[in-house]
Scaffold this motif. Structure first.
Motif, mmCIF file in Angstrom:
data_model
loop_
_atom_site.group_PDB
_atom_site.id
_atom_site.type_symbol
_atom_site.label_atom_id
_atom_site.label_comp_id
_atom_site.label_asym_id
_atom_site.label_seq_id
_atom_site.Cartn_x
_atom_site.Cartn_y
_atom_site.Cartn_z
ATOM 1 N N ASP A 30 -0.555 1.104 -9.353
ATOM 2 C CA ASP A 30 -0.808 2.208 -8.419
ATOM 3 C C ASP A 30 -1.145 3.497 -9.188
ATOM 4 O O ASP A 30 -0.800 4.595 -8.768
ATOM 5 N N ALA A 31 -1.820 3.321 -10.289
ATOM 6 C CA ALA A 31 -2.132 4.491 -11.123
ATOM 7 C C ALA A 31 -3.126 5.426 -10.435
ATOM 8 O O ALA A 31 -3.081 6.641 -10.644
ATOM 9 N N LEU A 32 -4.007 4.832 -9.635
ATOM 10 C CA LEU A 32 -5.034 5.649 -8.976
ATOM 11 C C LEU A 32 -4.768 5.758 -7.484
ATOM 12 O O LEU A 32 -4.113 4.895 -6.886
ATOM 13 N N MET A 33 -5.310 6.819 -6.927
ATOM 14 C CA MET A 33 -5.296 6.936 -5.464
ATOM 15 C C MET A 33 -6.698 7.361 -5.022
ATOM 16 O O MET A 33 -7.457 7.953 -5.789
ATOM 17 N N TYR A 34 -7.005 7.047 -3.784
ATOM 18 C CA TYR A 34 -8.317 7.400 -3.240
ATOM 19 C C TYR A 34 -8.173 8.591 -2.297
ATOM 20 O O TYR A 34 -7.310 8.583 -1.401
ATOM 21 N N LEU A 35 -9.011 9.604 -2.541
ATOM 22 C CA LEU A 35 -8.995 10.785 -1.654
ATOM 23 C C LEU A 35 -9.867 10.466 -0.443
ATOM 24 O O LEU A 35 -11.081 10.314 -0.577
ATOM 25 N N THR A 36 -9.256 10.322 0.701
ATOM 26 C CA THR A 36 -10.001 9.828 1.867
ATOM 27 C C THR A 36 -10.910 10.875 2.482
ATOM 28 O O THR A 36 -11.852 10.552 3.192
ATOM 29 N N GLY A 37 -10.597 12.170 2.262
ATOM 30 C CA GLY A 37 -11.360 13.208 2.949
ATOM 31 C C GLY A 37 -10.869 13.424 4.379
ATOM 32 O O GLY A 37 -11.405 14.251 5.109
ATOM 33 N N ASP A 38 -9.841 12.700 4.771
ATOM 34 C CA ASP A 38 -9.273 12.896 6.111
ATOM 35 C C ASP A 38 -8.036 13.782 6.024
ATOM 36 O O ASP A 38 -7.263 13.694 5.062
ATOM 37 N N LEU A 39 -7.882 14.600 7.006
ATOM 38 C CA LEU A 39 -6.661 15.402 7.101
ATOM 39 C C LEU A 39 -5.576 14.577 7.788
ATOM 40 O O LEU A 39 -5.860 13.825 8.715
ATOM 41 N N GLY A 93 5.518 16.292 7.081
ATOM 42 C CA GLY A 93 5.242 17.235 8.160
ATOM 43 C C GLY A 93 4.123 18.204 7.840
ATOM 44 O O GLY A 93 3.560 18.814 8.762
ATOM 45 N N ALA A 94 3.764 18.337 6.550
ATOM 46 C CA ALA A 94 2.696 19.268 6.196
ATOM 47 C C ALA A 94 1.346 18.590 6.359
ATOM 48 O O ALA A 94 1.216 17.368 6.249
ATOM 49 N N VAL A 95 0.336 19.421 6.633
ATOM 50 C CA VAL A 95 -1.009 18.887 6.837
ATOM 51 C C VAL A 95 -1.791 19.030 5.541
ATOM 52 O O VAL A 95 -1.808 20.097 4.918
ATOM 53 N N GLY A 96 -2.426 17.975 5.122
ATOM 54 C CA GLY A 96 -3.231 18.009 3.914
ATOM 55 C C GLY A 96 -4.177 16.831 3.892
ATOM 56 O O GLY A 96 -4.329 16.132 4.901
ATOM 57 N N GLU A 97 -4.803 16.603 2.721
ATOM 58 C CA GLU A 97 -5.746 15.491 2.628
ATOM 59 C C GLU A 97 -4.986 14.186 2.406
ATOM 60 O O GLU A 97 -4.084 14.113 1.567
ATOM 61 N N ASP A 138 -13.929 16.984 4.727
ATOM 62 C CA ASP A 138 -15.053 17.342 3.873
ATOM 63 C C ASP A 138 -16.287 17.684 4.691
ATOM 64 O O ASP A 138 -16.204 17.939 5.890
ATOM 65 N N ASN A 139 -17.439 17.677 4.052
ATOM 66 C CA ASN A 139 -18.656 18.128 4.705
ATOM 67 C C ASN A 139 -19.448 17.007 5.359
ATOM 68 O O ASN A 139 -20.580 17.226 5.763
ATOM 69 N N GLN A 140 -18.891 15.861 5.412
ATOM 70 C CA GLN A 140 -19.572 14.817 6.163
ATOM 71 C C GLN A 140 -19.630 15.237 7.634
ATOM 72 O O GLN A 140 -18.743 15.937 8.111
ATOM 73 N N VAL A 141 -20.673 14.789 8.314
ATOM 74 C CA VAL A 141 -20.715 15.055 9.752
ATOM 75 C C VAL A 141 -20.724 13.717 10.470
ATOM 76 O O VAL A 141 -21.042 12.683 9.880
ATOM 77 N N LYS A 142 -20.361 13.766 11.714
ATOM 78 C CA LYS A 142 -20.431 12.561 12.529
ATOM 79 C C LYS A 142 -21.453 12.776 13.618
ATOM 80 O O LYS A 142 -21.374 13.754 14.377
ATOM 81 N N ILE A 143 -22.426 11.925 13.663
ATOM 82 C CA ILE A 143 -23.424 11.975 14.714
ATOM 83 C C ILE A 143 -23.281 10.701 15.524
ATOM 84 O O ILE A 143 -23.451 9.607 15.000
ATOM 85 N N TYR A 200 0.849 -1.191 0.000
ATOM 86 C CA TYR A 200 0.000 0.000 0.000
ATOM 87 C C TYR A 200 0.886 1.243 0.000
ATOM 88 O O TYR A 200 2.077 1.179 0.328
ATOM 89 N N GLY A 201 0.274 2.380 -0.324
ATOM 90 C CA GLY A 201 1.000 3.645 -0.239
ATOM 91 C C GLY A 201 0.081 4.747 0.255
ATOM 92 O O GLY A 201 -1.147 4.638 0.137
ATOM 93 N N MET A 202 0.665 5.780 0.835
ATOM 94 C CA MET A 202 -0.105 6.916 1.336
ATOM 95 C C MET A 202 0.635 8.200 0.999
ATOM 96 O O MET A 202 1.866 8.223 1.015
ATOM 97 N N LEU A 203 -0.116 9.222 0.748
ATOM 98 C CA LEU A 203 0.500 10.527 0.600
ATOM 99 C C LEU A 203 -0.497 11.593 1.031
ATOM 100 O O LEU A 203 -1.704 11.314 1.166
ATOM 101 N N VAL A 204 0.038 12.775 1.268
ATOM 102 C CA VAL A 204 -0.792 13.903 1.689
ATOM 103 C C VAL A 204 -0.738 14.946 0.581
ATOM 104 O O VAL A 204 0.356 15.266 0.083
ATOM 105 N N VAL A 205 -1.906 15.434 0.166
ATOM 106 C CA VAL A 205 -1.945 16.378 -0.955
ATOM 107 C C VAL A 205 -2.609 17.683 -0.525
ATOM 108 O O VAL A 205 -3.365 17.722 0.456
#
Lengths: 1320, 201
Positions: A376-385, A338-342, A401-406, A323-328
């Motif tokens: 690994d051509a695609l990546m999924y935007l998780t919506g998490d910071l 060290g930078a904060v992003g999605e 994003d605009n999801q809410v947690k109830i 697997y791989g992860m990155l912040v954009v």
């Protein structure tokens, strides 16, 4: 950031391949355990093939979707595997999903059918797809003709989540992705075929893959949790231990509620929500791996994983292998470390996309700027910071994003709005989150369609049919129009601040439909006065409940014993009033099923038993009297005539004393076997034949002075002779034992001082007999209590002042502590190997111990002779009673007067002889000693002297003379210290500070003894410190100044204590403040005048010598009366009868003397506070002392467990109902105690109606209700009411001011309600 | 922490950016409706954070979550935790850099099941202190707010007291306001609690 590269995990395979491989390789390995049913992998594979075959014949094929909707159980997993085997993908639904939502999801997925169970077929009527029952599919009994037709890139399953378009969105995962995930994650987790895995997740939640399919991959065994267990932390912990679960996958919230250390679980995998750092710290321990996983459903369950370590913060770790992860940033450009992003995820776990939503798929699954190829051509935007540290790990920082947690659920507001807008009567609607009743809630704003007036309740019901409960708005606000922005869009910001017209859901009052509802609604009416309450109302949303109101509601409801185990989690889980009432009713039903049925009380049986007991009691009185009357006789037989020599008489008398004392052991053994035989485990009617046999055996067991055998090789011999199974190298100090036949002690075990094996006790009108089993090399420390049906595994340890209640056991090697005992993280210090000695030395040691026991016996009898000589000399030179015709009363009066100075002489002589002995022996040093060493023998010898003094010189304790006596023994006692009947002291290693106070029955400086070694350390009690009744202070404890160790409390570790603190309970709790009794001058508490010292000294001197004087005077009188019978009829039956009669008369007379003294000196006890240096306290203590030293040993002790004891105690002022069972005499302020009908007080328990606090005696009332059962060594402090039918467990401490509701079960120090087994 | 170490700022008094590991407590007089009060407290929060970060109000990385507003990312090199509480027309805003914080406020009041509630949720030590306290209602409010602040600091919901409960070390601040509000305010700061762990995924 990329996870490790593992090409070996990337395989062209499908889920059925994994299951079939394991089924072929391990056909007999248990795959599923569901209740009593176990399904092996071979059987699972066959069942899956049968279901696949049946589905195939119904048209199921590759690329299709089939719904999966069954209750939790084995069939659910069989159906899941069957669908997979057919080549179709399954679409799972949680058991509580509304039919409307099922329909929407099935339609969205173009599902070809739905697999369910027969029982649910009726509720699924009307679905637009075929519905099949798994039972029918299996019944066709015909597998698929060809292997599974699916290919690795075909969909394996579809999971729906909340979607912003109004329709839930289906996420499609391929076989290739999920199979890779299973291998990839387990490459880190390391689950094997030896594991037993807990299956608790709904299959609609993709974490269930970690439980189910990783197990299938490796051949582990899945234990499927029943629905009642899911979400119940207490029951879960017990189940995990019972079922020997080794792997637990769970959300952190659930695990955080489990108090148990989960010692059998070797791997815990947390996920689904953030893991609190504190929880990680609690769970991490040697021998256990704890993981935290992260991953949206779109990345096949998990994408990253962190192994949590002690002292390290929780992160989401590193990407899984491959697997791989990155912040954009917002332009999807990679950000530096060290930078904060999605946060974005790429790799082989990515979903195929959203079902039927190509646009949304294209939005969320985007080109990977770090792509190295097609994999690994695609990546999924998780919506998490997130933030990725250089080299890792990854820190997740929440949603972007605009999801809410109830309440923990991810919710798209637009989906709710879309459903709302689709309802008839709704013109326009919008849903926002806004504060309501103390918390954020979903609020729907509705503009009605023209000529329509939909009600909030109608809309709620309509939405409830299509949406999960967490997506239902808490409030529906009807408005004329919705505020809009200039763009024409709804102004959601304005909606969040629009005033609401909150009303109750209905105008009319609701009539409760059941008793449970009535109880609930009555409690709610107090909390929400004037509000209309209906079953459909939500406690939080509709009534505005918040945490304090939940707490208040639960507290009110628990006052009713039927709902005593209700918890806040029940309210949070159920929410709606009807559901809460349902949960309460279930609790009540389960409680009724678990409460022991009460055996019917038979007056005739009770009377008959009492009669039988009355017949045999004189025999025990006779034996008891023989101990001291026989040497008395012998002495006087050989004196009085000319030519008699005193030293000869003394020698014969001493010999008689020793013979009589040690003959009792033989009598006890023979009597026990002849009269009672061997007792078997079981439940027997109270006052029945077996009860009588048990009671009789107990009288025989307690007949000899067993304390003389403590920690000697003779103790195991005695116990074996009484029926116990005791191994080699066992060290047993003083114990109480309900049924010796049912005790097993394996080799090398060490049993401490005053350990109570209460394997026989009375409860609910029955005598319960059960085994106690102590394993090899086990340590049971002092003051521990074990009830029937308990066991301690090899090398385990039960610490001091701990209680193991009936039915519980300690696994091998564990250390348990507290009341009730719980596993601790303690590790016992490793000692050298057990010291070994040869046969000859072993026997020589046994003989030395035997001789020491004789010396100790004689020590407390020897000073009798100067007393005899004094009386005889005075008599011979004055009235010459022996040869006069003086009537018995006058003779007794004369001897009694003479005996007072004689008794004083006796006490002084005893103290001097003891002190001389102690100074002759080498001083005791701290250190580690073999149990075969001289130091050990010396310590035990001094312990026997102390034990003997507590029996023979009972009055010395809790008096102004006690410090002097203890100084004689070598204790360093500070000025103005008060010492009552303390146990376990090692005198030379004990220091009591100035003004310290040691209350009755405190265990002080008790040594550690295990593995053939004794460890002695100095113990110190600081100035002005207080050690409460029955408290336990192990040796090595240094109590700082002004510290209060409460009643029945185990002293904390030294580094926990600070001056001025108050501790209570076992394990000890730090109390914030102590009660300050003001209004009494120091001259009456700590600094009395010399006159008061003299006054108290006189009263206490009398109380010390009076019992002794009575014994001596009675002895002389009996000699005068019985001697002529001996001369006339010889030493036969007539004399024995006369002595038994005399003994009974003496016992009754002693008791009546105490009764008279109590009423004359104290009158009726009432609640009050009195400082120590006042006459009331001196007289009260004198009465208590005489009660314990005269009334109890001479009469009441014989009456324990008989119907006669309540009658005797009534004479002293105790208010006792009918049919009460009393196996205790521990009552002091008699008038302050009320005991209800048919109550049962087991051994060593009692109401504690007074306490000394800061030298002030405070007295209060104790009310014990009807049919209450009080467990062994339980203490009920004053100002308490114990409701009808309450059960108190062993070593329970009911704190001051408690009011225990009827029909509840409590245990622990301090007492806490017990959640019965089976209660949800 | 000692009472002297925590300054209570009465909004619109602007608190200074605290050093890492230290908390500030801001008292905001609010409207009597909860909805308006929350808006007023958030307004104050936005202005404080704008002042501290130098960002415009719309640029603040504040996220509204189920547990309240969450600051995304770092502030002057450390995380920022936020906790809010409301009682009697008072909003309370606790801010802490580099550590978790929980705040709870409650009006002192008597209710019949106070001791029972204390026994169930606060433990025997508190019950013992209440039975001896000169003012049990104040004692209860102090203990309850302390418990809630502690649980908020750990981002946990209410649970029954258990002798097996492991209390994590937090620094305490509690004050009973000597004015007409009859309020008790408690704040717990846990410097060991990781910010990652506080945000629900």
């Amino acid at each position: 950031m990329r996870g490790s590269r593992r090409p070996d995990l990337l395989r062209p395979e499908i889920l059925p391949d994994l299951l079939n491989t394991t089924a072929k390789c391990r056909p007999l390995q248990p795959a599923l355990i569901w209740g009593a049913r176990t399904i092996a992998y071979g059987e699972l594979g066959e069942a899956a093939a049968l279901i696949a075959g049946a589905l195939g014949r119904r048209g199921a094929m590759t690329g299709q979707v089939l719904g999966l909707f069954l209750p939790r159980g084995a069939e659910l997993l069989l159906a899941q595997a069957g669908i997979s085997g057919s080549g179709s993908a399954w679409l799972p639904f949680d058991a509580g999903t509304p039919l409307e939502r099922i329909q929407v999801c099935l339609a969205s997925a173009q599902a070809k059918g739905l697999v369910t169970t027969r029982a649910w077929l009726p509720r699924l009527h009307g679905l637009s797809v075929p519905v099949w029952a798994v039972e029918d599919l299996l019944a066709e009994n015909k597998p698929l003709g060809t292997p599974c037709p699916a290919q690795p890139d075909d969909p394996a399953y579809v999971i729906f989540t909340s979607g912003s378009t109004g329709t839930p969105k289906g996420i499609v995962i391929s076989h290739r992705s999920i199979c890779h995930f299973l291998r990839s994650e387990n490459a880190v987790l390391g689950i094997t075929e030896k594991d037993r895995v807990y299956q608790g997740f709904s299959v609609a939640f993709d974490m269930s893959f970690e439980e189910i399919w990783i197990s299938y991959l490796v051949g582990a065994t899945l234990w499927i949790a029943p629905p009642a267990l899911v979400g119940d932390p207490d029951a879960l912990a017990q189940t995990l231990a019972r079922e020997r679960i080794t792997v637990l996958h769970a959300v952190p919230t659930l695990v955080s509620l489990i108090q148990d250390p989960l010692s059998g679980v070797r791997l815990i995998n947390l996920g689904g929500e953030a893991c609190p750092d504190a929880l990680a710290q609690r769970l991490v321990r040697p021998g256990r791996a704890v993981f935290n996983t992260y991953g949206p459903t779109e990345t096949s369950v998990s994408a990253s994983l962190a192994e949590l370590k002690a002292g390290e913060p929780v992160t989401i770790g590193l990407p899984l292998p491959n697997y791989g992860m990155l912040v954009v940033d917002e332009n999807r450009r990679p950000l530096p470390a060290g930078a904060v992003g999605e946060l974005c995820v790429f790799g082989p776990g990515l979903a195929l996309g959203y079902l039927g939503m190509p646009q949304l798929t294209a939005e969320r699954f985007v080109a990977n700027p770090l792509a190295t190829g097609t994999a690994d051509a695609l990546m999924y935007l998780t919506g998490d910071l997130a933030r990725i540290d250089p080299g890792g790990p990854v820190h997740c920082l929440g949603r972007a994003d605009n999801q809410v947690k109830i309440r923990g659920f991810r919710v798209e507001l637009d989906e709710i709005s879309a459903v709302l807008n689709a309802q008839p009567g709704v013109g326009t609607g919008a849903v926002v989150v806004r504060p309501l009743a103390g918390g954020d809630e979903l609020v729907a704003f509705v503009v009605a369609a023209k000529n329509e007036r939909p009600s909030g309740e109608t809309l709620r019901q309509a939405l409830a049919a299509r949406l999960p409960h967490y997506m239902l708005p808490a409030h529906f606000e009807m408005v004329a129009e919705l505020p809009r922005l200039a763009s024409g869009k709804i102004n959601l910001g304005a909606l969040r601040s629009l005033p609401l017209q909150l009303k109750a859901a209905a105008e009319s009052a609701y009539v409760p439909q059941s008793e449970t509802e009535a109880v609930l609604f009555a409690a709610l009416a107090k909390l929400f006065p004037g509000r209309v309450l209906r079953p459909a109302a939500d406690f939080f949303d509709d009534l505005g409940g918040h945490s304090l109101l939940v707490a208040r509601l639960v507290s009110r409801l628990r006052q009713d014993g039927r709902y005593a185990s209700l918890s806040v989690q029940d309210i949070y889980r159920e929410r709606r009033l009807g559901a809460i009432a349902g949960a309460m009713a279930a609790l009540h039903r389960q409680k009724a099923a678990t409460m022991p049925a009460r055996a019917k009380m038979s007056t005739a049986r009770r009377s008959l038993c009492g009669l039988a007991q009355a017949v045999v009691i004189p025999f025990f009185v006779l034996l008891n009297m023989a101990d001291w009357l026989a040497p008395f006789f012998v002495y006087h037989y050989f004196t009085g005539d000319p030519g008699d020599r005193i030293w000869v008489a003394v020698l014969y008398s001493l010999a008689t004393f020793v013979v009589a004392r040690f003959l009792n052991f033989g009598v006890a053994i023979a009597g026990k076997w002849l009269a009672a035989g061997r007792l078997r485990p079981g439940r027997y009617p109270l006052w029945g034949v077996t009860y009588f046999r048990w009671w009789l055996a107990g009288r025989f067991f307690e007949l000899p002075d067993v304390y003389l055998l403590a920690s000697t090789p003779w103790m195991p011999l005695y116990l074996r002779a009484m029926g116990a199974r005791v191994g080699r190298d066992v060290m047993i100090d003083t114990i109480s034992l309900g049924a010796p036949d049912l005790l097993t002690v394996a080799d090398g075990a060490s049993i401490g001082t005053f350990v109570n094996f209460e394997n026989a006790r009375v409860e609910a009108g029955e005598l319960i007999l059960g085994p106690v089993s102590i394993g090899r090399e086990v340590v049971v420390e002092s003051y521990a209590v074990m009830e029937n049906d308990t066991a301690i595994g090899e090398s385990a340890q039960l610490r001091g002042q701990s209680a193991l209640a009936a039915g519980r056991s300690i696994p091998a090697g564990e250390i348990w502590d507290g009341a009730p005992a719980r596993k601790t993280d303690r590790v016992a210090e490793i000692l050298p190997p057990r010291p070994q000695i040869g046969f000859a030395r072993r026997w020589a040691q046994a003989l030395v111990f035997g001789a020491a026991a004789i010396v100790v016996s004689v020590l407390f009898f020897l000073p009798t002779f100067p007393a005899f000589m004094l009386i005889d000399w005075v008599d011979a030179h004055t009235l010459d009673i022996f040869d006069s015709e003086l009537n018995p009363a006058a003779a007794f009066g004369f001897f009694f007067m003479l005996a007072i100075p004689a008794a004083a002489l006796f006490v002084v002589c005893t103290a001097l002889v003891t002190a001389a002995l102690r100074w002759l022996l080498p001083h005791q040093q701290p250190g580690r000693f073999s149990v075969h060493s001289f130091a050990f023998g010396r310590k035990k010898f001094m312990a026997q002297i102390l034990d003997g003094s507590l029996r023979e010189l009972h009055g010395l304790y809790a008096s102004v003379y006690a410090p002097t006596w203890l100084r004689c023994l070598g204790v360093k006692v500070g000025r103005n210290a008060e010492v009552s009947t303390a146990e376990g002291m090692v005198p030379e290693l004990l220091e009591l500070g100035d003004d310290s106070f040691i209350a009755d029955g405190a265990m002080l400086g008790d040594e550690e003894q295990r593995g053939g070694w004794m460890i002695l350390q100095p113990t110190k009690i600081g100035s002005r410190s207080f050690v409460g009744n029955g408290a336990y202070v192990p040796d090595g404890t240094v109590v700082p100044d002004d510290v209060l160790i409460g009643v029945q409390t185990r002293a904390p570790e030294n580094d926990q204590m600070q001056p001025g603190q108050t501790w209570m309970g076992s394990p000890p709790l730090l109390l914030p403040a102590r009660e300050q009794l003001t209004g009494f001058p120091e001259s009456l508490s700590f600094r009395p005048s010399p006159l008061r010292r003299v006054g108290r000294g006189l009263v206490e001197a009398l109380r010390i010598v009076l019992p002794l004087a009575l014994v001596i005077a009675a002895g002389y009188l009996i000699i005068i009366l019985v001697m002529p019978l001996a001369e006339d009829y010889g030493w036969g039956f007539t004399v024995a009868n006369a002595l038994a009669l005399a003994g009974c008369v003496y016992g009754v007379a002693s008791f009546l003397f105490v009764v008279a003294l109590k009423w004359v000196l104290v009158g009726r006890y009432r609640p009050r506070a009195a400082p120590m240096w006042t006459a009331f306290v001196w007289f009260s203590e004198a009465v208590t002392n005489l009660y314990e030293s005269l009334a109890v040993p001479n009469l009441l002790d014989h009456l324990r467990g008989t119907p006669a004891l309540p009658w005797a105690l009534r004479l002293l002022g105790v208010k006792i109902g009918r049919g009460v069972y009393l196996n205790t005499t521990d009552i002091t302020e008699f008038d302050c105690v009320t005991i209800g009908d048919e109550a049962e007080l087991n051994s060593l328990c009692g109401p504690q109606t007074h306490l000394f606090e800061d030298r002030v005696m405070k007295i209060g009332l104790v009310e014990i209700g009807r049919r209450v059962t009080v467990g062994p060594r339980a203490t009920i402090l004053y100002d308490t009411q114990v409701g009808e039918g309450v059960r108190l467990g062993p070593l329970t401490l009911v704190a001051k001011g408690e009011q225990l509701p009827a029909h509840t079960h409590w245990e622990g120090a301090p007492a806490a309600p017990v959640r019965e087994a089976g209660e949800a | 922490m000692n009472p002297g170490e925590v300054s209570i700022y009465h909004w619109p008094q602007m608190p200074a950016l605290p050093p890492a590991g230290r908390s500030v407590l801001v008292r905001v007089s609010t409207d009597d409706t909860r909805a308006v009060a929350r808006k007023q407290v958030r307004s104050a929060l936005g202005k404080i954070l704008a002042n501290w970060s130098g960002l415009a109000a719309v640029e603040l990385p504040l996220l509204e979550t189920e547990q309240g507003p969450v600051w995304r990312g770092c502030l002057a090199g450390a995380s920022l935790d936020i906790s809010l509480s409301y009682a009697a027309n008072e909003g309370w805003l606790a801010l802490c850099r580099g550590a978790a914080v929980g705040v709870d406020a409650m009006v002192i009041g008597v209710f019949p099941e106070m001791v029972d509630v204390a026994r169930l949720y606060l433990g025997p030590a508190v019950v013992d202190s209440l039975t001896q306290a000169a003012d049990p209602a104040e004692g209860f409010a102090q203990a309850w707010t302390a418990r809630e602040a502690y649980l908020k600091c750990l981002k946990r919901g209410l649970v029954e007291w258990s002798p097996a409960e492991i209390l994590l070390p937090v620094e305490w601040f509690s004050v009973t306001l000597e004015d007409a509000t009859g309020l008790v305010v408690a704040m717990a700061t846990g410097s060991h609690i990781c910010q990652d762990a506080m945000i629900m995924l």
